[in-house]
Design a protein around this motif. Structure first.
Motif, PDB file in Angstrom:
ATOM      1  N   MET A   1       0.833  -1.199   0.000  1.00  0.00           N
ATOM      2  CA  MET A   1       0.000   0.000   0.000  1.00  0.00           C
ATOM      3  C   MET A   1       0.868   1.249   0.000  1.00  0.00           C
ATOM      4  SD  MET A   1      -3.212  -0.616  -0.276  1.00  0.00           S
ATOM      5  CE  MET A   1      -3.946   0.913   0.225  1.00  0.00           C
ATOM      6  N   ALA A   2       1.963   1.218   0.762  1.00  0.00           N
ATOM      7  CA  ALA A   2       2.823   2.398   0.831  1.00  0.00           C
ATOM      8  C   ALA A   2       3.379   2.743  -0.548  1.00  0.00           C
ATOM      9  CB  ALA A   2       3.954   2.178   1.836  1.00  0.00           C
ATOM     10  N   GLU A   3       3.858   1.752  -1.267  1.00  0.00           N
ATOM     11  CA  GLU A   3       4.393   2.021  -2.611  1.00  0.00           C
ATOM     12  C   GLU A   3       3.287   2.504  -3.547  1.00  0.00           C
ATOM     13  OE1 GLU A   3       7.285   2.477  -3.748  1.00  0.00           O
ATOM     14  OE2 GLU A   3       8.597   1.439  -2.352  1.00  0.00           O
ATOM     15  N   LEU A   4       2.088   1.991  -3.391  1.00  0.00           N
ATOM     16  CA  LEU A   4       0.999   2.414  -4.268  1.00  0.00           C
ATOM     17  C   LEU A   4       0.591   3.860  -4.005  1.00  0.00           C
ATOM     18  CD1 LEU A   4      -1.135  -0.841  -4.348  1.00  0.00           C
ATOM     19  CD2 LEU A   4       0.265   0.117  -6.188  1.00  0.00           C
ATOM     20  N   VAL A   5       0.465   4.262  -2.739  1.00  0.00           N
ATOM     21  CA  VAL A   5       0.099   5.663  -2.494  1.00  0.00           C
ATOM     22  C   VAL A   5       1.256   6.600  -2.822  1.00  0.00           C
ATOM     23  CG1 VAL A   5      -1.708   5.144  -0.818  1.00  0.00           C
ATOM     24  CG2 VAL A   5       0.596   5.611  -0.007  1.00  0.00           C
ATOM     25  N   LYS A   6       2.469   6.087  -2.771  1.00  0.00           N
ATOM     26  CA  LYS A   6       3.634   6.896  -3.149  1.00  0.00           C
ATOM     27  C   LYS A   6       3.742   7.027  -4.681  1.00  0.00           C
ATOM     28  CE  LYS A   6       8.498   7.432  -1.999  1.00  0.00           C
ATOM     29  NZ  LYS A   6       8.333   8.798  -1.531  1.00  0.00           N
ATOM     30  N   ASN A   7       3.128   6.099  -5.387  1.00  0.00           N
ATOM     31  CA  ASN A   7       3.180   6.074  -6.852  1.00  0.00           C
ATOM     32  C   ASN A   7       1.760   6.077  -7.414  1.00  0.00           C
ATOM     33  OD1 ASN A   7       6.202   5.475  -7.534  1.00  0.00           O
ATOM     34  ND2 ASN A   7       5.698   4.130  -5.819  1.00  0.00           N
ATOM     35  N   PRO A   8       1.110   7.244  -7.465  1.00  0.00           N
ATOM     36  CA  PRO A   8      -0.302   7.325  -7.875  1.00  0.00           C
ATOM     37  C   PRO A   8      -0.593   6.748  -9.261  1.00  0.00           C
ATOM     38  CG  PRO A   8       0.457   9.442  -7.015  1.00  0.00           C
ATOM     39  CD  PRO A   8       1.648   8.545  -7.089  1.00  0.00           C
ATOM     40  N   ARG A   9       0.350   6.827 -10.183  1.00  0.00           N
ATOM     41  CA  ARG A   9       0.143   6.265 -11.519  1.00  0.00           C
ATOM     42  C   ARG A   9      -0.048   4.757 -11.428  1.00  0.00           C
ATOM     43  NH1 ARG A   9       3.066   3.226 -14.639  1.00  0.00           N
ATOM     44  NH2 ARG A   9       4.898   3.457 -13.319  1.00  0.00           N
ATOM     45  N   VAL A  10       0.777   4.105 -10.633  1.00  0.00           N
ATOM     46  CA  VAL A  10       0.686   2.659 -10.456  1.00  0.00           C
ATOM     47  C   VAL A  10      -0.627   2.299  -9.754  1.00  0.00           C
ATOM     48  CG1 VAL A  10       1.765   0.634  -9.384  1.00  0.00           C
ATOM     49  CG2 VAL A  10       3.202   2.411 -10.405  1.00  0.00           C
ATOM     50  N   THR A 164      11.446   4.344   4.802  1.00  0.00           N
ATOM     51  CA  THR A 164      12.529   3.750   5.577  1.00  0.00           C
ATOM     52  C   THR A 164      12.075   2.419   6.173  1.00  0.00           C
ATOM     53  OG1 THR A 164      13.219   5.987   6.157  1.00  0.00           O
ATOM     54  CG2 THR A 164      14.186   4.185   7.431  1.00  0.00           C
ATOM     55  N   GLU A 165      12.958   1.439   6.091  1.00  0.00           N
ATOM     56  CA  GLU A 165      12.638   0.115   6.613  1.00  0.00           C
ATOM     57  C   GLU A 165      13.518  -0.216   7.809  1.00  0.00           C
ATOM     58  OE1 GLU A 165      11.384  -2.684   3.012  1.00  0.00           O
ATOM     59  OE2 GLU A 165      13.260  -1.637   2.613  1.00  0.00           O
ATOM     60  N   LEU A 166      12.985  -1.010   8.712  1.00  0.00           N
ATOM     61  CA  LEU A 166      13.746  -1.556   9.822  1.00  0.00           C
ATOM     62  C   LEU A 166      14.052  -3.008   9.485  1.00  0.00           C
ATOM     63  CD1 LEU A 166      11.676  -0.197  12.842  1.00  0.00           C
ATOM     64  CD2 LEU A 166      13.870   0.652  12.016  1.00  0.00           C
ATOM     65  N   PHE A 167      15.271  -3.404   9.708  1.00  0.00           N
ATOM     66  CA  PHE A 167      15.641  -4.769   9.375  1.00  0.00           C
ATOM     67  C   PHE A 167      15.815  -5.595  10.633  1.00  0.00           C
ATOM     68  CE2 PHE A 167      16.961  -2.387   5.640  1.00  0.00           C
ATOM     69  CZ  PHE A 167      16.318  -3.112   4.664  1.00  0.00           C
ATOM     70  N   GLY A 168      15.396  -6.801  10.537  1.00  0.00           N
ATOM     71  CA  GLY A 168      15.538  -7.794  11.592  1.00  0.00           C
ATOM     72  C   GLY A 168      15.396  -9.129  10.900  1.00  0.00           C
ATOM     73  N   THR A 169      14.801 -10.077  11.574  1.00  0.00           N
ATOM     74  CA  THR A 169      14.540 -11.360  10.925  1.00  0.00           C
ATOM     75  C   THR A 169      13.656 -11.136   9.707  1.00  0.00           C
ATOM     76  OG1 THR A 169      14.679 -12.434  13.062  1.00  0.00           O
ATOM     77  CG2 THR A 169      13.661 -13.685  11.283  1.00  0.00           C
ATOM     78  N   THR A 170      12.704 -10.215   9.861  1.00  0.00           N
ATOM     79  CA  THR A 170      11.874  -9.804   8.729  1.00  0.00           C
ATOM     80  C   THR A 170      12.006  -8.293   8.570  1.00  0.00           C
ATOM     81  OG1 THR A 170       9.926  -9.503  10.119  1.00  0.00           O
ATOM     82  CG2 THR A 170      10.206 -11.663   9.070  1.00  0.00           C
ATOM     83  N   SER A 171      11.570  -7.797   7.446  1.00  0.00           N
ATOM     84  CA  SER A 171      11.639  -6.369   7.157  1.00  0.00           C
ATOM     85  C   SER A 171      10.279  -5.742   7.450  1.00  0.00           C
ATOM     86  CB  SER A 171      11.997  -6.197   5.677  1.00  0.00           C
ATOM     87  OG  SER A 171      11.957  -4.860   5.322  1.00  0.00           O
ATOM     88  N   ARG A 172      10.304  -4.523   7.963  1.00  0.00           N
ATOM     89  CA  ARG A 172       9.055  -3.799   8.185  1.00  0.00           C
ATOM     90  C   ARG A 172       9.314  -2.312   8.050  1.00  0.00           C
ATOM     91  NH1 ARG A 172      11.133  -4.765  13.192  1.00  0.00           N
ATOM     92  NH2 ARG A 172      10.840  -3.177  14.762  1.00  0.00           N
ATOM     93  N   ARG A 173       8.230  -1.559   7.911  1.00  0.00           N
ATOM     94  CA  ARG A 173       8.342  -0.103   7.774  1.00  0.00           C
ATOM     95  C   ARG A 173       8.709   0.523   9.109  1.00  0.00           C
ATOM     96  NH1 ARG A 173       6.190   2.870   4.151  1.00  0.00           N
ATOM     97  NH2 ARG A 173       5.213   4.257   5.650  1.00  0.00           N
ATOM     98  N   LYS A 174       9.555   1.534   9.065  1.00  0.00           N
ATOM     99  CA  LYS A 174       9.913   2.267  10.281  1.00  0.00           C
ATOM    100  C   LYS A 174       8.775   3.189  10.697  1.00  0.00           C
ATOM    101  CE  LYS A 174      13.385   5.328  12.261  1.00  0.00           C
ATOM    102  NZ  LYS A 174      14.675   6.009  12.033  1.00  0.00           N
ATOM    103  N   HIS A 175       8.131   3.812   9.719  1.00  0.00           N
ATOM    104  CA  HIS A 175       7.046   4.756   9.984  1.00  0.00           C
ATOM    105  C   HIS A 175       5.722   4.127   9.563  1.00  0.00           C
ATOM    106  CE1 HIS A 175      10.149   7.787  10.569  1.00  0.00           C
ATOM    107  NE2 HIS A 175      10.687   7.365   9.443  1.00  0.00           N
ATOM    108  N   GLU A 176       4.733   4.262  10.412  1.00  0.00           N
ATOM    109  CA  GLU A 176       3.419   3.724  10.076  1.00  0.00           C
ATOM    110  C   GLU A 176       2.848   4.461   8.869  1.00  0.00           C
ATOM    111  OE1 GLU A 176       0.849   3.731  13.462  1.00  0.00           O
ATOM    112  OE2 GLU A 176       2.203   2.488  14.631  1.00  0.00           O
ATOM    113  N   LEU A 177       2.041   3.762   8.116  1.00  0.00           N
ATOM    114  CA  LEU A 177       1.371   4.354   6.959  1.00  0.00           C
ATOM    115  C   LEU A 177      -0.044   4.725   7.371  1.00  0.00           C
ATOM    116  CD1 LEU A 177       1.276   5.021   3.916  1.00  0.00           C
ATOM    117  CD2 LEU A 177       0.415   2.693   3.568  1.00  0.00           C
TER     118      LEU A 177
END
Length: 189
Positions: A1-10, A164-177
């Motif tokens: 969702m974050a990439e989609l709202v960041k890229n309105p054309r997509v 920005t992403e936080l890395f650990g065993t899995t990846s997640r967003r640093k900032h909530e969307l």
């Protein structure tokens, strides 16, 4: 969702496709998923750009080998950086941009036949979620994008979305969307 709202054309392209395919029914169901070519491109690009597990589980060489002139002894542990591979400009044009259309030209898939794209690992021990994961993501994303338009709050612009992403065993967003859903296609009663 974050990439989609960041890229309105997509976002517009994938919503147009979903609404064209499902408007006659008024709801999303799995029977027409083979027609959702652009949605599948968006999901592939998301897994390339934001792999769930950035460092794949450790692997161990079974026998000595040589890679790029380096001698690798048997039983050497190797960590594969799927995040870096998905952003390597040697394999991906404009690697730091979210462009689902790149998969129209590049025939790679989740099955690890192309080692530049291995969001679910490779070799004999690929992720057991390789089939289940994308299917669930497709269904959930299709329903969210078909039934709702999504807007950013408080006059925020797409370029203001922090990725920005936080890395650990899995990846997640640093900032909530934070996005606001606007009903576009109500659920049938």
């Amino acid at each position: 969702m974050a990439e989609l709202v960041k890229n309105p054309r997509v976002l517009k392209n994938v919503q147009d496709e979903l609404r064209q395919v499902f408007d006659a029914k008024g709801r999303v169901d799995e029977s027409n998923f083979d027609e959702l070519k652009y949605l599948k491109l968006v999901i592939k690009e998301t897994f390339r750009f934001h792999p769930t597990v950035p460092l794949l589980l450790p692997r161990e060489s079974r026998e000595p080998c040589q890679i790029n002139g380096y001698d690798i002894p048997a039983k050497t542990r190797v960590l594969v950086n799927a995040w870096a591979m998905g952003r390597d400009p040697k394999y991906w044009n404009d690697a730091e941009s979210f462009k689902p259309e790149r998969f129209l030209e590049k025939s790679v898939d989740f099955n690890a036949s192309s080692l530049e794209y291995i969001p679910f690992g490779a070799g004999r021990r690929m992720c057991p979620g390789m089939i289940y994961g994308p299917t669930i993501v497709e269904l959930q994303l299709a329903m969210l994008l078909y039934h709702f338009d999504w807007i950013l709050p408080d006059g925020m612009k797409p370029e203001d979305v922090k990725m920005t992403e936080l890395f650990g065993t899995t990846s997640r967003r640093k900032h909530e969307l934070f996005v606001i859903p606007v009903v576009k296609r109500p659920l049938p009663v």
